[in-house]
Design a protein around this motif. Structure first.
Motif: not given
Length: 343
Positions: A219-241
């Motif tokens: 799933s493309p989400v494996c790469d996407l979530s890895y990239c996002l979660y290994s570098g971003a903050s909760k502030k970014v996560f809250d705007n996931l959509n």
């Protein structure tokens, strides 16, 4: 495995410990022993048990007294083992009880958990939890605050011990309805950046992926979530959509340029469904990657050196890192996953 034939009571102890830990149907997948000279009163066996019903693993250290008569005559083996058994069964629990009565918020864990003891003469044994097995899961759980994060703590229980490894493996190999060729190790250290102003970390103008050693399909989400979660903050996560829409607009534009329909190749609704199911891949990787990012430079591992995996595990476990920052970021990530109903 030969040791179990020589010492049948050890096999019985392993069976009893496994049942006590909720594993009734199991196989012993690994037995290692200590090196000659490392134990003067007994032998150390590191045993891994696999639950054949659920793939749960149990890692146990068994301390077994020497049974050779000549050795037992030379050293006070039985008395020593009785003394240690008394410590685990009677003394240390009283320490813990005292701390609890005094209102200590977090018990200091000085010894491994004693799972079971066997006191028969010439067969003295202790079964202890194997703390050499690295639990990043345990490190992540420590970032949560009892009384404030109980909802997340409860959900994260299923990642305890080797379960986190099994969950990660299942996600990694699972075939999905919409798949792509993935980088597999998609975090900032495997990216080259060009910036608007050379020599200054300002606006990036170009990016290239390197180190394609573990390319895979999934799933493309494996790469996407890895990239996002290994570098971003909760502030970014809250705007996931919002970020998913940015990604999907870019994806759709290029797919149309190639002459295909993005809604057939990978609908936006499928992306959102995949995120709930496969973003745990990125979350689990982030537990380790963020630890590496926050590790003191002098403690970083140079993977060009010839390390065995056990050595790497030991080095990572002992490395110094910014624990406060790590706990803050992991706590935010776990809350995000819980709110997303993806944990």
């Amino acid at each position: 495995m030969e040791a179990l034939k020589v010492r049948p009571q050890m096999a019985t102890l392993i069976k009893n410990v496994s049942q006590e830990e909720g594993i009734n149907n199991y196989i012993i997948t690994d037995v290692k022993t200590n090196q000659k000279g490392e134990g003067y009163l007994g032998e150390i066996f590191m045993v891994t048990v696999k639950d054949t019903d659920s793939d749960k693993h149990l890692d146990v250290i068994i301390k077994a007294a020497f049974i050779d008569e000549k050795v037992r005559e030379m050293a006070p083996i039985r008395m020593s083992f009785q003394n240690e058994i008394n410590f685990y069964v009677n003394v240390y629990p009283r320490f813990e009880k005292f701390e609890k009565e005094r209102g200590v918020s977090q018990t200091v864990q000085l010894v491994p958990k004693c799972l079971m003891v066997y006191e028969e003469e010439k067969e003295e044994m202790l079964a202890l939890e194997n703390i050499k097995v690295l639990e990043m899961s345990k490190l992540a759980a420590n970032s949560l605050i009892p009384g404030e994060d109980d909802e997340v703590i409860k959900k994260f229980e299923k990642y305890a011990g080797r379960n986190i490894v099994n969950i990660f493996k299942n996600i990694s190999v699972e075939k999905c309805d919409y798949s792509a060729i993935l980088h597999g190790d998609c975090w900032s250290n495997n990216m080259l950046f060009r910036y608007e102003d050379e020599g200054h970390d300002k606006k990036p103008t170009d990016i290239r992926l390197i180190d394609w050693q573990i390319i895979k399909v999934g799933s493309p989400v494996c790469d996407l979530s890895y990239c996002l979660y290994s570098g971003a903050s909760k502030k970014v996560f809250d705007n996931l959509n919002e970020y998913l829409k940015i990604y999907y607009d870019s994806f759709s534009s290029f797919v149309r340029e190639l002459g295909s329909d993005p809604e057939k190749l990978f609908p936006f609704d499928a992306l959102k469904e995949h995120w709930k199911k496969y973003s745990r891949f990125g979350m689990i990787m982030a537990l380790t990657i963020l630890r590496m990012k926050l590790t003191n430079k002098e403690d970083l591992i140079d993977f060009r050196d010839d390390f065995e995996m056990d050595e790497i595990v030991s080095i990572v476990a002992k490395s110094r890192f910014c624990e406060e920052d790590y706990n803050k970021r992991i706590r935010g990530l776990l809350w995000h996953m819980s709110e997303l109903d993806a944990l």
